[in-house]
Design a protein around this motif. Structure first.
Motif: not given
Length: 366
Positions: A229-257
């Motif tokens: 949930s990129p950018g989601w703020r429920a439950e008091g969450i503040e990612e702080g750097d949404t645009e930086a988090i998800y591209p590398p996370l998705v790339a790492e997950l993709a390697r696991l297929e």
């Protein structure tokens, strides 16, 4: 440019053949027993909605310490596995396909509910109060997870995935979204660690990647999905750097297929959506961006079609499936779609009212 597929066209996700591209999104309903064991009413509820191409069952805890709210189901005891098996059998008998979402609450929990001090990346309390068996109580400061806690929690997710398959589910969705434990590791305001799981983006995404890797190893990649949930703020969450988090996370997950990625509040007008779609080689399930309480007059048809056009493979809908157990048939035939949600108070209570008593179209037209 090729045209997008119809919502009512068949699709394949991992080893599953789906009759349509509409997914029933996971929705917390608090109808399990006090011990987290699903009962027959839950089987009725999900079987009523078996026309969905895929059902993602409500968030379910892999351990006692991960429990969020009262009457949330679990998948870590023999009784819970047996209870879920009656649900999957009911859905299968109705022709449905079902996977289970695995959710550890992290700091979203309370000792009055779970019997444990919550675990979290850091000792940062959830703001405000939380529902417990004793009513709304002030939240407690969670205990920062040790290295041993992290290893044990990863193992809990793997065991829960095996239990889900034993209970008859076609797979599991790892919940790394909506402010719960895995999302807490991603966000700057809830992850203040200085070890290999905190600080730089590469360290903050590590826990999610390790959990998904363990689940993939436990039951096979073709049975596994991940919710973000990129950018989601429920439950008091503040990612702080949404645009930086998800591209590398998705790339790492993709390697696991894993077989699918499930994006919450997906907005095709946002560059991040397009970037994730381009980076993700597998099936993408998109949940339309909208007001949490907004129920579209067209049954979500326009927003769902727009997401398919933008590159999603499947579209998940939540409250529309709650109110319309036969939502797919209504949308396919152009029949009226009910918007009559009978009060939020009925979402998180016990019993059939506001749960299994929403009528199908055939019943309303008699």
């Amino acid at each position: 440019m090729t045209s997008s597929p119809s919502l009512f066209a068949s699709a394949r996700v991992g080893g599953l053949e789906l009759p349509n591209r509409l997914v029933m999104a996971p929705m917390t309903r608090t109808r399990a027993g006090a011990d987290g064991v699903p009962g027959p009413l839950m089987g009725t509820y999900y079987a009523q909605r078996a026309g969905a191409g895929l059902i993602v069952a409500e968030a379910t805890t892999p351990s006692a310490v991960g429990r969020t709210y009262p009457h949330i189901p679990g998948i870590h005891s023999d009784a819970q596995v047996a209870g879920w098996r009656t649900v999957t059998e009911a859905v299968g008998a109705a022709g449905g396909r079902m996977v289970l979402q695995l959710q550890h609450g992290g700091r979203v929990g309370h000792p009055a509910t779970s019997g444990h001090i919550p675990l979290a990346p850091s000792a940062v309390a959830l703001p405000g109060t939380i529902m417990t068996p004793d009513g709304h109580l002030p939240t407690v400061e969670p205990r920062a997870m040790t290295a041993a806690d992290i290893r044990a929690t990863v193992a809990d997710f793997a065991a829960a995935a095996r239990n889900a398959v034993a209970a008859g589910f076609h797979g599991v969705e790892v919940h790394s979204a909506n402010g719960y434990l895995l999302h807490q590791f991603l966000a700057q305001n809830t992850n203040r660690r200085t070890d290999g799981y905190g600080g730089p983006v590469a360290a903050r995404i590590r826990f999610t990647v390790e959990v998904v890797a363990a689940v993939v190893e436990a039951i096979g990649a073709d049975r596994v999905g991940v919710r973000l949930s990129p950018g989601w703020r429920a439950e008091g969450i503040e990612e702080g750097d949404t645009e930086a988090i998800y591209p590398p996370l998705v790339a790492e997950l993709a390697r696991l297929e894993p077989a699918w990625l499930h994006l919450v509040q997906a907005d095709p007008d946002q560059p991040l959506f397009g970037g994730i779609r381009r980076a993700w080689p597998g099936t993408l399930i998109a949940n339309p961006a909208s007001s949490h309480r907004m129920i579209p007059a067209d049954g979500g048809l326009a927003s769902a079609t727009r997401l398919l056009t933008a590159g999603a493979d499947l579209v998940s809908l939540g409250r529309l499936f709650l109110i319309n157990p036969d939502l797919v048939e209504r949308l396919r035939t152009g029949a009226p779609v009910s918007q009559a949600l009978r009060g939020d108070r009925l979402l998180y209570v016990r019993g059939a009212e506001g749960y299994t008593d929403y009528p199908a179209l055939a019943a309303t037209s008699r």
